[in-house]
Design an enzyme around this catalytic site. Structure first.
Site, mmCIF file in Angstrom:
data_model
loop_
_atom_site.group_PDB
_atom_site.id
_atom_site.type_symbol
_atom_site.label_atom_id
_atom_site.label_comp_id
_atom_site.label_asym_id
_atom_site.label_seq_id
_atom_site.Cartn_x
_atom_site.Cartn_y
_atom_site.Cartn_z
ATOM 1 N N LYS A 74 -13.777 4.203 15.412
ATOM 2 C CA LYS A 74 -13.696 5.662 15.616
ATOM 3 C C LYS A 74 -14.041 6.408 14.331
ATOM 4 O O LYS A 74 -14.423 7.581 14.379
ATOM 5 C CB LYS A 74 -12.338 6.062 16.184
ATOM 6 C CG LYS A 74 -11.133 5.793 15.273
ATOM 7 C CD LYS A 74 -10.863 6.852 14.249
ATOM 8 C CE LYS A 74 -9.803 6.423 13.257
ATOM 9 N NZ LYS A 74 -9.625 7.362 12.161
ATOM 10 N N GLN A 101 -12.821 5.806 5.128
ATOM 11 C CA GLN A 101 -13.124 4.461 5.639
ATOM 12 C C GLN A 101 -14.406 4.451 6.472
ATOM 13 O O GLN A 101 -15.026 3.417 6.662
ATOM 14 C CB GLN A 101 -11.950 3.962 6.496
ATOM 15 C CG GLN A 101 -10.611 3.965 5.778
ATOM 16 C CD GLN A 101 -10.486 2.858 4.755
ATOM 17 O OE1 GLN A 101 -10.087 1.757 5.058
ATOM 18 N NE2 GLN A 101 -10.853 3.155 3.525
ATOM 19 N N GLY A 157 0.835 -1.204 0.000
ATOM 20 C CA GLY A 157 0.000 0.000 0.000
ATOM 21 C C GLY A 157 0.867 1.249 0.000
ATOM 22 O O GLY A 157 1.969 1.243 0.569
ATOM 23 N N GLY A 209 0.028 4.841 3.893
ATOM 24 C CA GLY A 209 0.960 3.813 3.409
ATOM 25 C C GLY A 209 2.332 4.417 3.112
ATOM 26 O O GLY A 209 3.371 3.861 3.482
HETATM 27 N N1 NAI Z 1 -4.357 8.867 5.953
HETATM 28 C C1 NAI Z 1 -4.322 8.877 7.281
HETATM 29 O O1 NAI Z 1 -4.140 9.919 7.937
HETATM 30 C C2 NAI Z 1 -4.449 7.576 8.008
HETATM 31 C C3 NAI Z 1 -4.984 6.446 7.422
HETATM 32 N N2 NAI Z 1 -5.089 5.286 8.129
HETATM 33 C C4 NAI Z 1 -5.627 4.070 7.534
HETATM 34 O O2 NAI Z 1 -4.671 3.532 6.648
HETATM 35 C C5 NAI Z 1 -5.320 2.782 5.612
HETATM 36 C C6 NAI Z 1 -4.758 3.240 4.282
HETATM 37 O O3 NAI Z 1 -5.088 4.595 4.099
HETATM 38 P P1 NAI Z 1 -4.237 5.606 3.209
HETATM 39 O O4 NAI Z 1 -2.839 5.160 3.031
HETATM 40 O O5 NAI Z 1 -4.450 6.942 3.834
HETATM 41 O O6 NAI Z 1 -4.937 5.484 1.794
HETATM 42 P P2 NAI Z 1 -5.578 6.629 0.898
HETATM 43 O O7 NAI Z 1 -6.856 7.107 1.445
HETATM 44 O O8 NAI Z 1 -4.528 7.629 0.592
HETATM 45 O O9 NAI Z 1 -6.027 5.748 -0.372
HETATM 46 C C7 NAI Z 1 -5.499 5.753 -1.585
HETATM 47 C C8 NAI Z 1 -4.722 4.482 -1.865
HETATM 48 O O10 NAI Z 1 -5.580 3.488 -2.436
HETATM 49 C C9 NAI Z 1 -4.937 2.960 -3.589
HETATM 50 N N3 NAI Z 1 -5.907 2.407 -4.527
HETATM 51 C C10 NAI Z 1 -6.808 3.081 -5.270
HETATM 52 N N4 NAI Z 1 -7.520 2.213 -6.028
HETATM 53 C C11 NAI Z 1 -7.041 0.970 -5.722
HETATM 54 C C12 NAI Z 1 -7.379 -0.347 -6.156
HETATM 55 N N5 NAI Z 1 -8.334 -0.571 -7.032
HETATM 56 N N6 NAI Z 1 -6.692 -1.374 -5.617
HETATM 57 C C13 NAI Z 1 -5.733 -1.174 -4.682
HETATM 58 N N7 NAI Z 1 -5.372 0.047 -4.239
HETATM 59 C C14 NAI Z 1 -6.023 1.097 -4.776
HETATM 60 C C15 NAI Z 1 -4.192 4.147 -4.143
HETATM 61 O O11 NAI Z 1 -3.181 3.738 -5.008
HETATM 62 C C16 NAI Z 1 -3.635 4.758 -2.879
HETATM 63 O O12 NAI Z 1 -2.446 4.112 -2.498
HETATM 64 C C17 NAI Z 1 -6.822 3.036 5.787
HETATM 65 O O13 NAI Z 1 -7.405 1.925 6.429
HETATM 66 C C18 NAI Z 1 -6.884 4.262 6.696
HETATM 67 O O14 NAI Z 1 -8.036 4.280 7.533
HETATM 68 C C19 NAI Z 1 -4.634 5.196 9.401
HETATM 69 C C20 NAI Z 1 -4.072 6.262 10.021
HETATM 70 C C21 NAI Z 1 -3.947 7.537 9.373
HETATM 71 O O1 13P Z 2 -6.978 7.412 11.330
HETATM 72 C C1 13P Z 2 -6.718 8.590 11.223
HETATM 73 C C2 13P Z 2 -6.064 9.361 12.282
HETATM 74 O O2 13P Z 2 -5.614 8.542 13.324
HETATM 75 C C3 13P Z 2 -7.087 9.324 10.015
HETATM 76 O O3 13P Z 2 -8.456 9.403 9.971
HETATM 77 P P1 13P Z 2 -9.152 9.810 8.605
HETATM 78 O O4 13P Z 2 -9.119 8.608 7.706
HETATM 79 O O5 13P Z 2 -10.539 10.228 8.999
HETATM 80 O O6 13P Z 2 -8.331 10.960 8.067
#
Ligand code: NAI
Ligand code: 13P
Length: 428
Positions: free
Chosen positions: A286, A381, A20, A25
């Site tokens: 959350k 999410q 990811g 990621g």
């Molecule tokens: N962004 C944040 O601040 C935080 C996110 N998270 C969690 O981390 C996890 C990943 O979130 P993010 O990295 O923020 O992702 P993101 O919200 O930036 O999502 C985009 C990602 O999805 C991929 N994508 C799009 N279409 C796709 C497909 N068909 N198949 C596979 N991948 C595809 C994109 O290439 C990109 O890497 C989630 O569960 C989120 O809740 C946890 C803590 C903080």
């Molecule tokens: O998990 C997160 C912060 O801890 C990020 O939350 P959001 O996906 O709502 O930005």
């Protein structure tokens, strides 16, 4: 710490792959690559990051995202303006990225993990171990499960979880935050050096009988008979059907010390715990509460209303955990760890779910419309988790027991309005 680790380690090093490359990621990949460079006794320096390939425009040219990342060391689409370490390698081939990796970090929006895990089956080394950074739950006809469970069972490996008050953009800019890593080393791994791990939760069989989601642990499971060499207990305290392959002794042990070394940075402080279920559920649930916080903020009700949402939301999170995961869940994970109350507060203050829900109410449009217009491909999410949790509760006739989770679902579906929230949660 390095001396102790070397003394306990073997001749091989762990290869790390992050599956990811979105906003979080890419941030976690940056952290890991900084740490593998600093700990060559434990890890191979180069870190693989699997990228869902797409075309981007950079310097007026259409180019592949992986090419831009590997050339300019920046994920211009999902984490712009942050320099990534040069030992972080963007790889569009999933199979190649995970080849020979002993540590797999799963970090992608939860709607994509099923397909990706399907592709990984049979492609990873059998003694790999995983950490899921995914915030979401997996709902099927049989019940609700965590992605750490689902990944572990699907791939035949052990998988822990990382979650916390972790807005990615702040951590990428190296602003201080805390996180919680839950890892309950399977007995065959922890027996290599018991002093480096806390008492495993899995040593205590789950005696809970209040879960209507998972079957009760059998009499055999509840007996203190030692586990076979390849057995471990799952996050619910049951003997897992997955037979694990031990990490070969040539590798440094995969335990709390090693995972802390992999994730801890001066700006990213790690607390290690063993409650994988609590940490995973905190991160998933959350997001529903953050939508509710955005709704009331968008309505202009101010901080008191938002605090009320957080109070009720926290109660529903703890209740859900105990009701469906039994005594393996520790209330303290929700009330004391970054993965619990701290993540709830940060997500209800500045997370994407909060911001999109707030804007949706202010503009009188749907949350999905705001997501499409504002997030440049990043994925919420909370909306899908609200639907999934509701379908799970509805099937069991439990919607009224979780009035806030239910209200968020009904507001997303247009069946309730934000103005209904105070009365809907009044009993809580
Ligand atoms: N962004 C944040 O601040 C935080 C996110 N998270 C969690 O981390 C996890 C990943 O979130 P993010 O990295 O923020 O992702 P993101 O919200 O930036 O999502 C985009 C990602 O999805 C991929 N994508 C799009 N279409 C796709 C497909 N068909 N198949 C596979 N991948 C595809 C994109 O290439 C990109 O890497 C989630 O569960 C989120 O809740 C946890 C803590 C903080
Ligand atoms: O998990 C997160 C912060 O801890 C990020 O939350 P959001 O996906 O709502 O930005």
């Amino acid at each position: 710490m390095a001396g102790l680790l070397s003394a306990n380690g073997g001749s091989k090093k762990h290869k790390v792959t992050v599956v990811g490359s979105g906003n979080w990621g890419s941030t976690i990949s940056k952290i890991i690559a900084e740490n593998t460079k600093e700990h060559p006794d434990l890890f191979e320096e180069d870190v693989q990051m699997w990228v869902y390939e797409e075309e981007v425009t950079y310097e007026d040219k259409t180019q592949k995202l992986t090419t831009v990342i590997n050339t300019h060391h920046e994920n211009i689409k999902y984490l712009p303006n942050i320099k990534l370490p040069t030992n972080l390698i963007a790889n569009p081939s999933l199979e190649d990225a995970v080849s020979e990796s002993t540590i797999l970090i799963f970090n992608l929006p939860h709607q994509f993990i099923h397909r990706i895990c399907g592709q990984l089956k049979g492609k990873i080394v059998p003694y790999a171990r995983g950490i899921s950074c995914i915030k979401g739950v997996n709902v099927t006809d049989e019940g609700v499960s965590l992605f750490s469970e689902w990944i572990g069972e699907g791939l035949g490996i052990y998988c822990g979880a990382l979650s916390g008050a972790n807005i990615a953009s702040e951590i990428a800019a190296e602003k201080w935050s805390e996180t919680t890593v839950a890892y309950d080393p399977p007995p065959m791994d922890s027996s290599r050096n018991p002093s480096r791990n806390p008492t495993p939760r899995s040593a205590t069989p789950n005696r809970s009988n209040n879960s209507n989601n998972s079957p009760r642990a059998s009499a055999d499971e509840l007996s203190i008979t030692p586990l076979a060499d390849t057995q471990h207990r799952d996050v619910r305290g049951r003997i897992s059907k997955t037979r694990l392959t031990p990490v070969p002794p040539e590798y440094p042990p995969l335990d709390h010390d090693t995972f802390k070394t992999l994730f801890h940075r001066p700006y990213f402080h790690v607390r290690m715990v063993s409650d994988v279920a609590g940490v995973s559920l905190g991160g998933a649930l959350k997001n529903i509460v953050a939508l509710a916080a955005g709704f009331v903020d968008g309505r202009g009700w101010g901080d008191n209303a938002k605090a009320a949402i957080m109070r009720v939301g926290l109660l529903e999170m703890v209740k859900f955990g105990h009701e469906f995961f039994g005594e393996t869940i520790s209330t303290g994970t929700f009330t004391e760890e970054s993965a619990g109350v701290a993540d709830l507060i940060t997500s209800c203050s500045g997370g994407r779910n909060f911001r999109c829900a707030k804007k949706a109410v202010e503009k009188g449009i749907s949350v999905q419309e705001v997501e499409q217009a504002e997030l440049n491909g990043q994925k919420l999410q909370g909306t899908s988790t609200a639907v999934e949790v509701n379908s799970f509760l509805k099937r069991r006739g439990l919607e009224q027991e979780y009035p806030l989770f239910t209200a968020v679902y009904n507001i997303l579906e247009g069946r309730n309005s934000v103005d209904d929230i105070p009365n809907l949660v009044a009993r809580t």
